[in-house]
Design a protein around this motif. Structure first.
Motif, PDB file in Angstrom:
ATOM      1  N   ILE A 262       3.972 -32.517 -41.078  1.00  0.00           N
ATOM      2  CA  ILE A 262       4.700 -32.126 -40.197  1.00  0.00           C
ATOM      3  C   ILE A 262       5.998 -33.004 -40.040  1.00  0.00           C
ATOM      4  O   ILE A 262       5.621 -34.168 -39.991  1.00  0.00           O
ATOM      5  CB  ILE A 262       3.868 -31.942 -38.626  1.00  0.00           C
ATOM      6  CG1 ILE A 262       4.954 -31.568 -37.759  1.00  0.00           C
ATOM      7  CG2 ILE A 262       3.270 -33.330 -38.228  1.00  0.00           C
ATOM      8  CD1 ILE A 262       4.206 -31.280 -36.396  1.00  0.00           C
ATOM      9  N   SER A 263       7.041 -32.709 -39.745  1.00  0.00           N
ATOM     10  CA  SER A 263       8.196 -33.447 -39.695  1.00  0.00           C
ATOM     11  C   SER A 263       8.884 -33.054 -38.831  1.00  0.00           C
ATOM     12  O   SER A 263       9.314 -31.902 -38.403  1.00  0.00           O
ATOM     13  CB  SER A 263       9.025 -33.451 -41.194  1.00  0.00           C
ATOM     14  OG  SER A 263       9.254 -32.137 -41.544  1.00  0.00           O
ATOM     15  N   LYS A 264       9.696 -33.877 -38.043  1.00  0.00           N
ATOM     16  CA  LYS A 264      10.395 -33.901 -36.962  1.00  0.00           C
ATOM     17  C   LYS A 264      11.806 -33.456 -37.341  1.00  0.00           C
ATOM     18  O   LYS A 264      12.770 -33.972 -38.190  1.00  0.00           O
ATOM     19  CB  LYS A 264      10.746 -35.154 -36.078  1.00  0.00           C
ATOM     20  CG  LYS A 264      11.530 -34.942 -34.926  1.00  0.00           C
ATOM     21  CD  LYS A 264      11.278 -36.156 -34.292  1.00  0.00           C
ATOM     22  CE  LYS A 264      12.335 -36.211 -33.106  1.00  0.00           C
ATOM     23  NZ  LYS A 264      12.590 -37.566 -32.387  1.00  0.00           N
ATOM     24  N   ILE A 265      12.354 -32.084 -36.701  1.00  0.00           N
ATOM     25  CA  ILE A 265      13.767 -31.697 -36.980  1.00  0.00           C
ATOM     26  C   ILE A 265      14.431 -32.229 -35.678  1.00  0.00           C
ATOM     27  O   ILE A 265      15.607 -32.980 -35.706  1.00  0.00           O
ATOM     28  CB  ILE A 265      13.757 -30.178 -37.131  1.00  0.00           C
ATOM     29  CG1 ILE A 265      13.272 -29.798 -38.487  1.00  0.00           C
ATOM     30  CG2 ILE A 265      15.199 -29.868 -36.959  1.00  0.00           C
ATOM     31  CD1 ILE A 265      13.263 -28.291 -38.575  1.00  0.00           C
ATOM     32  N   ASN A 266      13.852 -32.122 -34.548  1.00  0.00           N
ATOM     33  CA  ASN A 266      14.520 -32.907 -33.287  1.00  0.00           C
ATOM     34  C   ASN A 266      13.393 -32.707 -32.443  1.00  0.00           C
ATOM     35  O   ASN A 266      12.165 -32.449 -32.503  1.00  0.00           O
ATOM     36  CB  ASN A 266      15.839 -31.882 -32.570  1.00  0.00           C
ATOM     37  CG  ASN A 266      15.345 -30.550 -32.241  1.00  0.00           C
ATOM     38  OD1 ASN A 266      14.550 -30.273 -31.654  1.00  0.00           O
ATOM     39  ND2 ASN A 266      16.215 -29.593 -32.590  1.00  0.00           N
ATOM     40  N   ASN A 267      13.603 -33.271 -30.955  1.00  0.00           N
ATOM     41  CA  ASN A 267      12.496 -33.514 -30.023  1.00  0.00           C
ATOM     42  C   ASN A 267      11.568 -32.199 -29.862  1.00  0.00           C
ATOM     43  O   ASN A 267      10.398 -32.393 -29.663  1.00  0.00           O
ATOM     44  CB  ASN A 267      13.029 -33.949 -28.807  1.00  0.00           C
ATOM     45  CG  ASN A 267      13.317 -35.332 -29.096  1.00  0.00           C
ATOM     46  OD1 ASN A 267      12.981 -36.172 -29.634  1.00  0.00           O
ATOM     47  ND2 ASN A 267      14.149 -35.857 -28.113  1.00  0.00           N
ATOM     48  N   ASN A 268      12.072 -30.984 -30.092  1.00  0.00           N
ATOM     49  CA  ASN A 268      11.576 -29.774 -29.741  1.00  0.00           C
ATOM     50  C   ASN A 268      11.391 -28.684 -31.022  1.00  0.00           C
ATOM     51  O   ASN A 268      10.769 -27.711 -30.699  1.00  0.00           O
ATOM     52  CB  ASN A 268      12.183 -29.051 -28.493  1.00  0.00           C
ATOM     53  CG  ASN A 268      12.006 -29.831 -27.312  1.00  0.00           C
ATOM     54  OD1 ASN A 268      10.958 -30.430 -26.907  1.00  0.00           O
ATOM     55  ND2 ASN A 268      13.175 -29.850 -26.689  1.00  0.00           N
ATOM     56  N   THR A 269      11.522 -29.234 -32.213  1.00  0.00           N
ATOM     57  CA  THR A 269      11.566 -28.406 -33.123  1.00  0.00           C
ATOM     58  C   THR A 269      10.862 -29.332 -34.452  1.00  0.00           C
ATOM     59  O   THR A 269      11.256 -30.456 -34.608  1.00  0.00           O
ATOM     60  CB  THR A 269      13.026 -28.006 -33.627  1.00  0.00           C
ATOM     61  OG1 THR A 269      13.626 -27.311 -32.600  1.00  0.00           O
ATOM     62  CG2 THR A 269      12.962 -26.997 -34.888  1.00  0.00           C
TER      63      THR A 269
ATOM     64  N   PRO B  26      12.449 -23.038 -23.939  1.00  0.00           N
ATOM     65  CA  PRO B  26      12.472 -23.590 -22.366  1.00  0.00           C
ATOM     66  C   PRO B  26      11.308 -23.500 -21.516  1.00  0.00           C
ATOM     67  O   PRO B  26      11.279 -24.324 -20.707  1.00  0.00           O
ATOM     68  CB  PRO B  26      13.753 -22.828 -21.943  1.00  0.00           C
ATOM     69  CG  PRO B  26      14.560 -22.546 -23.236  1.00  0.00           C
ATOM     70  CD  PRO B  26      13.377 -22.067 -24.146  1.00  0.00           C
ATOM     71  N   ASN B  27      10.615 -22.460 -21.798  1.00  0.00           N
ATOM     72  CA  ASN B  27       9.531 -22.084 -20.796  1.00  0.00           C
ATOM     73  C   ASN B  27       8.466 -22.990 -21.324  1.00  0.00           C
ATOM     74  O   ASN B  27       7.057 -22.845 -20.670  1.00  0.00           O
ATOM     75  CB  ASN B  27       9.299 -20.684 -20.640  1.00  0.00           C
ATOM     76  CG  ASN B  27       8.756 -20.145 -22.236  1.00  0.00           C
ATOM     77  OD1 ASN B  27       8.479 -20.766 -23.026  1.00  0.00           O
ATOM     78  ND2 ASN B  27       8.382 -18.907 -22.125  1.00  0.00           N
ATOM     79  N   GLY B  28       8.323 -23.806 -22.427  1.00  0.00           N
ATOM     80  CA  GLY B  28       7.144 -24.558 -22.837  1.00  0.00           C
ATOM     81  C   GLY B  28       6.407 -24.145 -23.952  1.00  0.00           C
ATOM     82  O   GLY B  28       5.550 -24.715 -24.363  1.00  0.00           O
ATOM     83  N   LYS B  29       6.697 -22.800 -24.121  1.00  0.00           N
ATOM     84  CA  LYS B  29       5.912 -21.901 -25.181  1.00  0.00           C
ATOM     85  C   LYS B  29       6.549 -22.394 -26.567  1.00  0.00           C
ATOM     86  O   LYS B  29       7.658 -22.370 -26.961  1.00  0.00           O
ATOM     87  CB  LYS B  29       5.900 -20.586 -24.995  1.00  0.00           C
ATOM     88  CG  LYS B  29       5.101 -19.954 -25.821  1.00  0.00           C
ATOM     89  CD  LYS B  29       5.252 -18.131 -25.597  1.00  0.00           C
ATOM     90  CE  LYS B  29       4.303 -17.402 -26.416  1.00  0.00           C
ATOM     91  NZ  LYS B  29       4.339 -16.077 -26.057  1.00  0.00           N
TER      92      LYS B  29
END
Length: 158
Positions: free
Chosen positions: A100-107, A133-136
């Motif tokens: 797993i690699s981070k693209i940004n904080n949520n991706t 945005p809904n956390g899903k």
């Protein structure tokens, strides 16, 4: 001065824990996706964004590849049709070398090798998952290699 240093440290630790939590959440989502797909659960059809980029990379007999693109709606329709035959054959995919690699904080981009039931070879795959945005968590992009030559009719022409 001591309060400023403690505040900065607290903020840094909080930021790192949020990143670690999101990374683990993304990985848990991917593992749930694998489980849903291998159990033929209808929930897998709800794990994609409506505009997800779906790529089937066809591995030709000579080892070269060709990309076939489709949209989420078409892919889900195809998935539902294929599930009946897959269930009868007890078809599953086994995943290894999951990174797993981070693209940004949520991706995050989650890559792995996929081994279809009854095969000795492994194929590359990745999914870009994003916290909504809904956390899903949802898949926004997926690339899966296949040796199924039928997909060549949908491949980009060079």
């Amino acid at each position: 001065m001591k309060k400023i240093i403690l505040s900065v440290l607290s903020l840094l630790l909080f930021t790192l824990s949020v990143h670690a939590d999101n990374k683990q959440e993304a990985l848990n989502f991917y593992k749930n996706y694998i489980e849903a797909a291998n159990s033929y659960s209808d929930s897998v059809t709800k794990m994609y964004t409506p505009n997800a980029k779906i790529i089937r990379q066809v591995v030709k007999p000579d080892g070269t590849t060709a990309n076939a693109y489709t949209n989420t709606d078409t892919y889900i329709k195809q998935m539902k049709i294929a599930q009946a035959g897959a269930r009868l054959r007890q078809y599953k995919n086994y995943y290894s070398n999951i990174t797993i690699s981070k693209i940004n904080n949520n991706t995050f981009k989650i890559s792995s090798l996929r081994q279809p039931t009854g095969e000795t070879y492994k194929l590359k795959t990745y999914a870009v998952v994003q916290k909504q945005p809904n956390g899903k968590w949802l898949i926004t992009e997926e690339m899966m290699q296949t040796k199924q030559q039928i997909f060549l009719k949908y491949a980009e022409k060079n």
